[in-house]
Design a protein around this motif. Structure first.
Motif, PDB file in Angstrom:
ATOM      1  N   GLU A  46      14.460  54.455  37.963  1.00 41.04           N
ATOM      2  CA  GLU A  46      14.939  53.081  37.762  1.00 41.04           C
ATOM      3  C   GLU A  46      14.121  52.379  36.681  1.00 41.04           C
ATOM      4  N   GLU A  50      15.430  51.173  32.928  1.00 42.95           N
ATOM      5  CA  GLU A  50      15.277  49.791  32.455  1.00 42.95           C
ATOM      6  C   GLU A  50      14.544  49.759  31.121  1.00 42.95           C
ATOM      7  N   GLY A  53      16.904  51.027  28.511  1.00 41.62           N
ATOM      8  CA  GLY A  53      18.156  50.286  28.395  1.00 41.62           C
ATOM      9  C   GLY A  53      19.392  51.117  28.693  1.00 41.62           C
ATOM     10  N   GLN A  56      20.493  54.310  35.334  1.00 41.57           N
ATOM     11  CA  GLN A  56      19.623  55.218  36.074  1.00 41.57           C
ATOM     12  C   GLN A  56      20.273  56.599  36.201  1.00 41.57           C
TER      13      GLN A  56
END
Length: 109
Positions: A46, A50, A53, A56
């Protein structure tokens, strides 16, 4: 009766007869480096998603070696986003032959 053992090359994709074997081998190396970096930085999938960008689910695919829909350029971009310098060096061949593409991963502590 002993089973015959066939010695392969260093590229499993070539051994399996894939026409784009060299590109697949490079992408496998890049995916492996991405997975190694995520693990070395103790990032969750996760957190890595992030940071990069992306979804997941896409991180999970890359870590599992499912990279067919991802370009080498995008993978190199992700490696840079994960904190590594990426250098592309273009040189002239020494003979009249097509050039080759190689990856080199230098060790760091």
């Amino acid at each position: 009766m002993k089973d015959a053992v066939e010695v392969g090359s260093t590229n499993v994709y070539a051994d399996l007869g894939y026409p784009d074997a060299e590109a697949l081998q490079r992408k496998a190396s890049l995916a492996s480096h991405i997975a190694w970096t995520i693990k070395a930085r103790h990032l969750t999938h996760e957190a890595a998603a992030e940071l990069l960008g992306i979804d997941q689910a896409d991180i999970v695919k890359i870590v599992r070696g499912q990279f067919r829909g991802t370009s080498e350029a995008k993978m190199l971009e992700w490696i840079a986003m994960l904190g590594h310098d990426v250098t592309i060096l273009v040189t002239k061949t020494t003979r009249q032959r097509p050039g080759k593409i190689e990856l080199e991963f230098r060790s760091w502590s």
